[in-house]
Design an enzyme around this catalytic site. Sequence first.
Site, PDB file in Angstrom:
ATOM      1  N   GLU A 202       0.820  -1.221   0.000  1.00  0.00           N
ATOM      2  CA  GLU A 202       0.000   0.000   0.000  1.00  0.00           C
ATOM      3  C   GLU A 202       0.851   1.267   0.000  1.00  0.00           C
ATOM      4  O   GLU A 202       0.618   2.176   0.809  1.00  0.00           O
ATOM      5  CB  GLU A 202      -0.964  -0.005   1.198  1.00  0.00           C
ATOM      6  CG  GLU A 202      -1.969  -1.119   1.120  1.00  0.00           C
ATOM      7  CD  GLU A 202      -3.127  -0.998   2.109  1.00  0.00           C
ATOM      8  OE1 GLU A 202      -3.072  -0.156   3.026  1.00  0.00           O
ATOM      9  OE2 GLU A 202      -4.102  -1.764   1.956  1.00  0.00           O
ATOM     10  N   GLU A 324      -5.389  -8.281  -0.844  1.00  0.00           N
ATOM     11  CA  GLU A 324      -6.131  -8.052   0.407  1.00  0.00           C
ATOM     12  C   GLU A 324      -7.578  -7.778   0.010  1.00  0.00           C
ATOM     13  O   GLU A 324      -7.836  -6.825  -0.741  1.00  0.00           O
ATOM     14  CB  GLU A 324      -5.599  -6.849   1.189  1.00  0.00           C
ATOM     15  CG  GLU A 324      -4.269  -7.104   1.867  1.00  0.00           C
ATOM     16  CD  GLU A 324      -3.826  -5.943   2.764  1.00  0.00           C
ATOM     17  OE1 GLU A 324      -4.694  -5.244   3.342  1.00  0.00           O
ATOM     18  OE2 GLU A 324      -2.608  -5.738   2.858  1.00  0.00           O
TER      19      GLU A 324
HETATM   20  O1  AHR Z   1      -5.320  -6.072   6.634  1.00  0.00           O
HETATM   21  C1  AHR Z   1      -5.261  -4.968   7.477  1.00  0.00           C
HETATM   22  C2  AHR Z   1      -4.510  -3.792   6.862  1.00  0.00           C
HETATM   23  O2  AHR Z   1      -5.263  -3.276   5.816  1.00  0.00           O
HETATM   24  C3  AHR Z   1      -3.181  -4.097   6.233  1.00  0.00           C
HETATM   25  O3  AHR Z   1      -2.145  -4.090   7.146  1.00  0.00           O
HETATM   26  C4  AHR Z   1      -3.021  -2.984   5.253  1.00  0.00           C
HETATM   27  O4  AHR Z   1      -2.239  -3.354   4.144  1.00  0.00           O
HETATM   28  C5  AHR Z   1      -4.429  -2.614   4.894  1.00  0.00           C
HETATM   29  O5  AHR Z   1      -4.646  -1.261   4.969  1.00  0.00           O
END
Ligand code: AHR
Length: 537
Positions: A202, A324
Site C-alpha cells: 500500500e 487483500e
Molecule cells: O489487513 C489490514 C490492513 O489493511 C493491512 O495491514 C493494510 O495493508 C491494509 O490497509
Amino acid sequence: MRQTNKENLRNLFLAGFLIAGILSAGQTVAQNARIKIDIDRRIGEVSKNIYGNFVEHLGRCVYGGIYDEGSPLADKDGIRLDVLEAVKGLNVSLIRYPGGNFVSNYHWLDGVGPKEERPPRMELAWGRLESNRFGTNEFVDFARRVDAEPYFAVNLGTGTIEEAQSWVEYCNVKEGPFYAELRKKHGYPEPYNIKYWSLGNEMDGFWQMGHLNAEDYSKKAREAAKLMKLTSPDIKLIAAGSSNYRPNADPNEWNATILHELRNVIDYIALHIYVGNVGDNYYNYLATPLVLEDRTQIVKGMILKEMAYAQRESKDPIYIAWDEYNVWYRARGREFMTGTHALEERYNLEDALVIAGFLNAFIRNADVVKMANMAQLVNVIAPIFTSESGIFKQTIYYPLSLFANNVFGTSLDVAVDCGTYDTDKFFIGLDESSTKQEDVPYLDVSATYRDGEVVLCVVNRNKDKAIITDIISQEGLFDGDFEIYEVNGQGIKSENDFGKTTVETIQKPSVKVKKAAKITYEFPAHSFTMIKGAIII
Ligand code: AHR
C-alpha cells in the site's frame, strides 16, 4: 459424433427436473430466472492462487492465533493445532506474510536466529510490542504444514533495496554468500525457493510508513526488483497497486503510473479492497462485489494498454492480485485498531454472502485475476477466531472453504436472466469511495468446468424471496448425481460464536439427473448455493 443441443432435446424423455425446495416460513418466490451455461464459452483458467490468505503481525493473528507458545492447544513448536486443522479446511494455496502495514517498518533480520537473541521492537503500525519470536523460518514451517506456498512482502517503506535483496538470498540461494550461509547456520540447510514477492505494501497510502508518490515508488520498486531478480531469477514480483480509494485520492492515476513504469518488470499488480455495511442497507452492501469487478475491469484496460508496448522477459502478461480483500468496518477507529485485540471483526450471514460475491467476481474475471488473498487468516478480520481454550469458524469461513475445495478449471461466461435492483448512492466501506450500482442482478453467478464436471456458484441476494431458476446447458446434458451445498441462516444478521454455529455449510440431499438439458432449482432467500455435477457431450 457430437449431437447438437436441439437433437439432444428432441431425444429427451425428461427435459428437466425440478428440485422443489420447501419454502421456509415467511418466504415467497420472486419471479423466475434463467441461467445458461455453455462449456464452449470460456473466460479463462481459474488460478488456485485466488484461494490465498494473509498473515500479518497484527493483533492476535500470529501471537495467540497461529502461534501460541505455552498454550496447551499448541505443539512443541508453538503452533496451535486447532487453528492448523481449521486452516487446512480452507485449502489455502498461498499465504502472504508478514504484512500489511506492519511490513513497512519490518526488518527481517530481527526475526531469524536464536529466539532469545531476537530484539523486541516497537511496532508502529498497530501499536504493539513485537517480540520477533515468530519470523521467516517459523512462518515457512507453518505454511508447509498447511500445504500453502509462502508469499513474502518486502519492506519498501523504511527498508532498503539491499535489505530486500538479502532476504531473497537468505530464502532462495542454496549456499555460498553470507545470507544463504546464515540460513544454514540457523538450522535450515535447504533453500525455500520462495516464488512470490511483493514490492512493498500500500505504498500509495499516506498512512504507510515510508509512503512514496507513484514516481518515487516506481523507481525504488524497479531497483529492488533488479537486485532481487539478479539474486533469484525465477521469482515473481507483485507491485503495490492502489489501496487508497478515499474521496480525494486518485487510485487510477497511481495504477496507470506504476503500470507504465514497471511494465517490463512486474508479474502482478496488487489491489486491495475492504467493504462494509456502513449505512446498514443490505441491498447496497450486497452490491459491493460489483465495485471490485468494476475496478478489475479498469485495471485490466490499463494492463492491456501497457502490454502493447512492453518488452518483457516473461511470456505472461501482468495479472491482477487482489492480495487483500474482506469485509472490515466494525473494528475501525483507534480503539479497535491498536494493541492485542486489534481488528477483531465478528461476521454475520450478509458478510458471508458478500465474500461469496467477491469469489464469484474473481471467477468471472479468471483471465486476469490470478491471485487473491483474504485478509486475514486468524482473529484479525478473519474466518477463524480463537480464545485461549478453543476456536470457532466465522460465517465467512464457509463460502471460502466451499470455493477453495471445489471451484477450479475453466471459468465459463454464464448468461443470467433475472430480476435486478438499483442501489442508492452509498459508501462501500469506511475509508472508501461512494458508488451507485444500477441493474444489480438478484442472482450473482459463476460457473466453472473441469474434467466433465460443472460447478455453479449462486448467491441469491434477494432478502425475502426464493428464486426459482431454470439452469440450462447450451452444449451437452446434465447427468448423474448433483451435489448441492448451501450457506444460509435464520436471518441476514445471524452470527457464529464459541459453541454456537448458526451459519454453516449444509449439504442438501443430492439429486439424480438423467440426461437433461435443463434443471430447475429454487435458490432460497439470502443464500449461497453451490451445485456440482457432470455434463456429458
Ligand atoms: O489487513 C489490514 C490492513 O489493511 C493491512 O495491514 C493494510 O495493508 C491494509 O490497509
